[in-house]
Every structure is written in C-alpha cells, then in structure tokens.
Enzyme design. Structure first.
Site, PDB file in Angstrom:
ATOM      1  CD1 TRP A   1      12.354   2.817  -0.784  1.00 58.43           C
ATOM      2  CD2 TRP A   1      10.624   2.777   0.638  1.00 58.43           C
ATOM      3  NE1 TRP A   1      12.505   1.714   0.028  1.00 58.43           N
ATOM      4  CE2 TRP A   1      11.454   1.671   0.912  1.00 58.43           C
ATOM      5  CE3 TRP A   1       9.477   2.958   1.407  1.00 58.43           C
ATOM      6  CZ2 TRP A   1      11.171   0.750   1.929  1.00 58.43           C
ATOM      7  CZ3 TRP A   1       9.196   2.046   2.412  1.00 58.43           C
ATOM      8  CH2 TRP A   1      10.033   0.964   2.667  1.00 58.43           C
ATOM      9  CG  HIS A   2       6.027   4.494   1.389  1.00 61.28           C
ATOM     10  ND1 HIS A   2       6.975   5.429   1.708  1.00 61.28           N
ATOM     11  CD2 HIS A   2       5.735   3.835   2.546  1.00 61.28           C
ATOM     12  CE1 HIS A   2       7.242   5.350   3.008  1.00 61.28           C
ATOM     13  NE2 HIS A   2       6.517   4.387   3.523  1.00 61.28           N
ATOM     14  N   GLY A   3       5.705   3.257  -3.188  1.00 57.74           N
ATOM     15  CA  GLY A   3       4.960   2.604  -4.252  1.00 57.74           C
ATOM     16  C   GLY A   3       4.954   3.390  -5.546  1.00 57.74           C
TER      17      GLY A   3
END
Length: 468
Positions: A319-321
């Site tokens: 989700w963060h990247g």
C-alpha cells in the site's frame, strides 16, 4: 496545494471558511464538497475526473446493494464489482508500471512502462469508498442517499491527501448534522497550528540533516553520520505525518467534524506490536477490519492467524508504494510481529521498561532505512554502516559538526515526541486558570507567526506521505 503553504493559509482556507460559515446549514455540505474539489484540482485538474468517478461509482454501488439486499447473488456481484473496480483504478495508476517492469525483467524483455504521476490521495480515498461499500454489504450502515453528502465524505479536503482514513460510519451522523461553535473552532485552530508547527518548525528542520546524509555517497558515510541521518529521518517522518494528521483533525473540527486520531506517541512504545497500535492508527484499523478479520483473524488456530498477519503486512507494505523496498519493509515488520506474538511479547513485559523501549526503537529505525531506500542493496549497505561493517570510519569532522549543530534539536524533538508537552499545556491551563489560558494562546500565536515566517522563504515542500 498543501496545508503548509501561504496560498492555503491566507487565501484558500479563509475563503472556504467564510463561505462555509455564511452558507445555510443545508448548503454547507455542498460548499465543503465544492471547496474540496477546488483544493484537489489545484495542482492536478485532470485527475479530479478519477475522484468524481470513484465517488459516483460507489455511491451507485451502495444503493444497488441496498436495493437487492434480499437477492444475495446480485448484491454479492455488485460488491465484488465495486472492489474490483476500485482496485483496478488504484492498480493502474499506482502499480501498473511496477508490474510491467518486473514481468519484463523476468522474461528478459526491455519494456518501458508509462511513468504516470500518482493522483494525490488516491490510496486514501479509494480505501474510504471501498470500506463504505463493504459496510453496506455487511449491513453495518445504511446507504447515503444524498449524492452531495457522500461526495463530501469522499473528497473532504482536510483529510483527502494523507488521511486519516475515515470510515463512513464514523461520520455518517456528522454529515447530516453537526455544530460549529467558537469553542470547537478554537480547539480546531489550536490543533491545526500545532500540526503546522510540527511540520514546518520541527520536521523540515531536522529533515535537512537526513537529506544531507542520504545525498552523501554510501562509501563516504561514517558510522556516526549514518546514525545521525537515520535518527533525523525517524523524527522527521513522525513530526511530518503526525503534524499533517493534527492539521487534518484541526481543520475537520473547524468545519464541525470530529476525525479519528491517527497517532498516539508511537515512539514511547515498549514493543513493535504496541508501536503499530500507535502509528497510523486509521490504516491499521482499516486492514484489521477489512482484511485480517474477514480472513478469519485469530479464530481459526495459530497457523492461520500467522498467515493472516503475513498477508496484512504484505499488503501494508505494498500500500505504501509500488517498490520492492516497501514490500520488504512490510514483511520485515510482519516477521517481527510474528516473533513477538509467538514468544517475545511475553518476555518483554517481564523485562525492565527501558529494554523494551530500546529494542522497539532499534527495530523501527532499521525499518525506516528499508522504507527510505528504494534500492535495496543501498539499504543493506547503509544498515551495515550503522553497525560498523565495511571500511567506514567511526566519525569525521562533518559528523561531529552535525552532532554539535543538531544535538540540541535532537533532544528537544525527542521530548516533543512524548506526552510531556501536552501534559505541560494542560497543567499550565489548570494551575494558572485564565492566565494559563492566555499564556497557552500566546504560545500558539507565536507558533503560527514563526511557521509563517519560515514559509515565506521556504521552497515547495510537500508532506512525505503525498507520494502514497
């Protein structure tokens, strides 16, 4: 547009607040929705189409699920279609290039993926609309039948860009009716100023040291400079992200909303498990409610519980990247949390508190190296330098100069990361009564003035979580 900009502080926000306050209560959602669209379209007018599509798409899906609630096959099909549609949009803009690049490398193909800019806030508002549809499908909330009210929920500019992630059920009643009072407005203004000062006066200043350390060639880093650099980032990301969350909650209160808490002094934690209950609380809550529990949570034995934990942490990293370092970062914490759950957590409770604090900080700091270095070999080299591996000096003149220059700021920020400042403010207000209130108010005014002074000469400096 960012909160820590003069345009937002002295043009957009006053205009939005004035228009909002002068509008009849029935029109306030429409005013806030319109202001949010302007805020979002300020830098990326084209991408506003995506957010409007997501809003209309899931507004319609919510109504369809409610309409066909007694025909489970249709309701399920609409629900699955909504989830797939949202993930397809998020995947296209955030992960398509990553997938194409890695598939190409796997088969020895030289494929150049289109470098699409990531729509601001897409990770946050996509999760909000998905949770809305899921809650309707599960019968937790009734559908919102007012399109403008739903659009306000999705696009609300105070928390649009970097959270907190707000579940529809948390503010459904507030969308229908909310009160604006001078007391609530004052509380919101104070929280906003506190967040602004965290970002501009604290995060930005300590962040300069991390920028310097990261730009230094790895072979030239000393052990001391590596530690000073990553400690600087550890403090920077906390004051940057928690500062944004404070500003978001403060703005929400100024417009009559109570947004959920997103940080609770995470660096005082005595275990990594506790740290993640205090850091980015809304994201952890979302994954727990919509991924971990539906997978079975801890109800189906230890093996499946651990499987569910690893799935959640893999998705948290992803989700963060769209980069391998984020996936490794997520799995790294998945491993640590698993070890704690199996045996370490019980032992930590029996050991002296300082051991738990030291252990947690060490694990988290190493994690931030993985988080920041997209090139994983560079991350491993940096971690090795921290612990003296390789031909690195212990310290040089530049590292000693940085220690002397930033030493006082390190101590001050470390104290500010604890509940101590908040307790001191409450103590002053209680002990000194009206005088204490005046002193605290003056303190906030000084914070606003100093933050504004810094912004006058500062270049564009978006929040770290803008890229997520």
């Amino acid at each position: 547009m960012v909160f820590s900009s003069l345009i937002f502080l002295f043009q957009f926000l006053p205009a939005a607040l004035l228009t909002y306050c002068l509008s009849p209560k029935k029109l306030r959602n429409a005013v806030l929705f319109a202001a949010s669209l302007v805020f979002y379209a300020w830098g990326e007018p084209l991408y506003i189409v995506i957010m409007i599509f997501s809003t209309v798409f899931d507004y319609a899906n919510g109504l369809l699920i409610d309409k066909y609630r007694n025909r489970k096959s249709i309701a399920r099909a609409v629900f699955i279609g909504s989830i797939c549609g949202n993930l397809a949009i998020l995947g296209f803009f955030k992960y398509a290039g990553f997938v194409v690049q890695n598939v190409g490398e796997m088969f020895g193909l030289h494929v150049q993926a289109a470098d699409l800019p990531l729509p601001i806030g897409i990770s946050f508002y996509t999760f909000q609309t998905m949770s809305y549809v899921a809650d309707i499908y599960l019968g937790k909330v009734p559908p919102q039948r007012n399109m403008i009210a739903f659009g306000t929920y999705v696009a609300m500019f105070p928390q649009l860009v970097a959270g907190p992630i707000v579940k529809y059920g948390d503010i459904a009643e507030q969308l229908a009716s909310r009160k604006m009072t001078l007391e609530r407005f004052g509380e919101g203004a104070k929280r906003f100023i506190r967040g602004l000062a965290k970002k501009v006066l604290l995060a930005n200043n300590i962040g300069m040291l991390w920028t310097s350390a990261k730009s230094t060639p790895l072979e030239e880093l000393t052990v001391l400079s590596a530690w000073l650099g990553i400690l600087a980032f550890t403090l920077q990301i906390y004051f940057d992200f928690s500062g944004y969350s404070d500003m978001a909650r403060g703005l929400g209160k100024m417009f009559g909303f109570d947004l959920p808490q997103n940080f609770k002094h995470p660096y005082i934690s005595r275990s990594v498990t506790e740290f993640w209950r205090r850091w980015h609380i809304s994201l952890g809550s979302w994954f727990r409610e919509y991924v971990y529990i539906p997978l079975g949570g801890n109800r189906r034995g230890l093996h499946k519980q651990l499987r569910n934990l690893w799935i959640v942490w893999f998705l948290t990293g992803l989700w963060h990247g769209a980069s391998w370092n984020f996936i490794v970062w997520g799995l790294y914490f998945g491993f640590i949390v698993t070890v704690e759950k199996l045996f370490l957590l019980k032992r930590l409770t029996r050991w002296p508190h300082w051991i738990g604090h030291l252990y947690t900080l060490l694990i988290v700091i190493i994690g931030w190296v993985l988080f920041e270095y997209e090139h994983l070999p560079s991350a491993w080299t940096f971690i090795g330098t921290m612990f003296g591996f390789g031909a690195h000096e212990l310290a040089d003149r530049q590292a000693l100069y940085d220690l002397l220059t930033y030493g006082g700021l390190f101590v001050f920020l470390a104290l500010c990361a604890t509940p101590l400042p908040q307790k001191m403010v409450v103590l002053v207000e209680i002990r000194w009564n009206r005088v204490g209130v005046i002193v605290v108010t003056a303190f906030y005014i000084i914070g606003l003035v100093l933050s504004t002074a810094y912004l006058v000469n500062e270049s564009y400096n978006p929040f770290l979580y803008f890229r997520f």
